[in-house]
Scaffold this active site. Structure first.
Site, mmCIF file in Angstrom:
data_model
loop_
_atom_site.group_PDB
_atom_site.id
_atom_site.type_symbol
_atom_site.label_atom_id
_atom_site.label_comp_id
_atom_site.label_asym_id
_atom_site.label_seq_id
_atom_site.Cartn_x
_atom_site.Cartn_y
_atom_site.Cartn_z
ATOM 1 N N ASP A 113 0.840 -1.185 0.000
ATOM 2 C CA ASP A 113 0.000 0.000 0.000
ATOM 3 C C ASP A 113 0.889 1.255 0.000
ATOM 4 O O ASP A 113 1.763 1.379 -0.853
ATOM 5 C CB ASP A 113 -0.952 -0.061 1.207
ATOM 6 C CG ASP A 113 -2.036 0.989 1.190
ATOM 7 O OD1 ASP A 113 -3.102 0.740 0.602
ATOM 8 O OD2 ASP A 113 -1.823 2.066 1.782
ATOM 9 N N HIS A 283 -6.899 -6.915 -0.564
ATOM 10 C CA HIS A 283 -5.789 -5.968 -0.535
ATOM 11 C C HIS A 283 -4.704 -6.334 0.474
ATOM 12 O O HIS A 283 -3.523 -6.084 0.230
ATOM 13 C CB HIS A 283 -6.361 -4.584 -0.194
ATOM 14 C CG HIS A 283 -5.365 -3.479 -0.133
ATOM 15 N ND1 HIS A 283 -4.550 -3.134 -1.195
ATOM 16 C CD2 HIS A 283 -5.055 -2.614 0.884
ATOM 17 C CE1 HIS A 283 -3.788 -2.105 -0.843
ATOM 18 N NE2 HIS A 283 -4.067 -1.781 0.407
#
Length: 307
Positions: A113, A283
């Protein structure tokens, strides 16, 4: 963190250290044996996100696991009109300095991320430092902004929301910080729940995210991502600069990076030596599917050359 606050130890046997670089005190955990490997977390988490993969990685590498500036237990740089302190260039420079202080002039890096954005910026700005790089469930910042359409905007609505001028987004989040954090975490997983996160890790995430000055820091991170970070990416593209270190891109098949193009198609415009794979889950691949992630990371980090 708050004074006297006791958080679960997710890295037993690891040392805890603080190193000052660029005016910021970086909190980190350090452990393992072997070549140095820097693990950089993303939003809305802290160094705690690596706890499921660290024990196996530590058998092969000396792990340096920091909290990014403003996150977790690192100090909080001041906000500014150009958001420069939260640019990925600034964060990368700080972490390169931290690694040098620890005696590591060359090292491998894995980033998830926002930490993935710091990692690829590090590889572009400091190519002599980076031996190998892995990025988890991201595409370059410029690419995200260029591809936003109706479907993608709904998927990454937070990019525009968090980048709004201060103090609007931070005030909104501060009204219900835990609810916002838990919704964000759950909505980015494959099964849309918090089941992938241990109670101990959630305790870390909640503790830092309930501090108003850290909420502001994370918003400033996204303001940099909508401004100065885009400029830095665009300059690299205009100059034809690519990442020279071998790069592994890993993404969740139900994650954020998946789009009309495969992530490898996109990363091929940014890296000279590329490989990658999608994994089951969303994710948060290090917590949703740690075994599959390790199966990709370990051989990549121990191979040599372009194999």
């Amino acid at each position: 963190m708050g004074e006297g606050l006791e958080l679960p130890d997710l890295f037993p046997g690891f040392a805890t250290q603080r190193i000052s670089a660029g005016g910021t005190d970086i909190h980190m955990r350090i452990g393992g044996v072997g070549p140095p490997l820097l693990l950089i977390h993303g939003y809305p988490q802290s160094h705690a996100m690596w706890h499921r993969v660290a024990p196996e990685l530590a058998k092969h590498h000396t792990l340096i696991i920091p909290d990014l500036p403003g996150y977790g237990q690192s100090s909080i740089p001041p906000l500014s009109a150009n958001h420069a302190a939260y640019s990925k260039r600034s964060m990368a420079k700080i972490l390169v300095s931290v690694m040098e202080t620890l005696g590591h002039t060359r090292f491998a890096v894995v980033g998830h991320d926002r930490g993935g954005r710091v990692s690829y910026r590090m590889a572009l700005d400091h190519p002599e430092r980076i031996e190998r790089i892995a990025v988890l469930d991201i595409l370059p910042t410029l690419e995200y902004w260029q591809r936003i359409d109706r479907a993608f905007a709904l998927k990454i609505y937070h990019w525009a929301f968090l980048a709004q001028p201060a103090p609007f987004p931070e005030n909104m989040i501060a009204n219900a910080p835990r609810a916002f954090l838990d919704h964000t975490l759950a909505s980015w997983t494959g099964d849309k729940s918090l089941a992938s996160f241990s109670e101990e890790a959630l305790a870390h995430y909640h503790a830092f995210f309930e501090q108003s000055d850290r909420i502001a820091a994370t918003c400033e991170d996204y303001r940099a991502g909508a401004a100065i970070d885009v400029d830095h990416d665009a300059a690299d593209q205009e100059q034809g600069r690519k990442i020279k270190a071998p790069l592994l891109a890993v993404w969740g098949n139900m994650g954020i990076a998946q789009g009309a193009e495969t992530p490898l198609d996109t990363w091929a415009r940014w890296a000279e030596d590329l490989r990658g794979k999608g994994l089951d889950g969303g994710h948060f691949v290090a917590e949703e599917n740690p075994g599959a992630l390790l199966a990709e990371l370990l051989p990549f980090m121990t191979s040599r050359g372009g194999d």
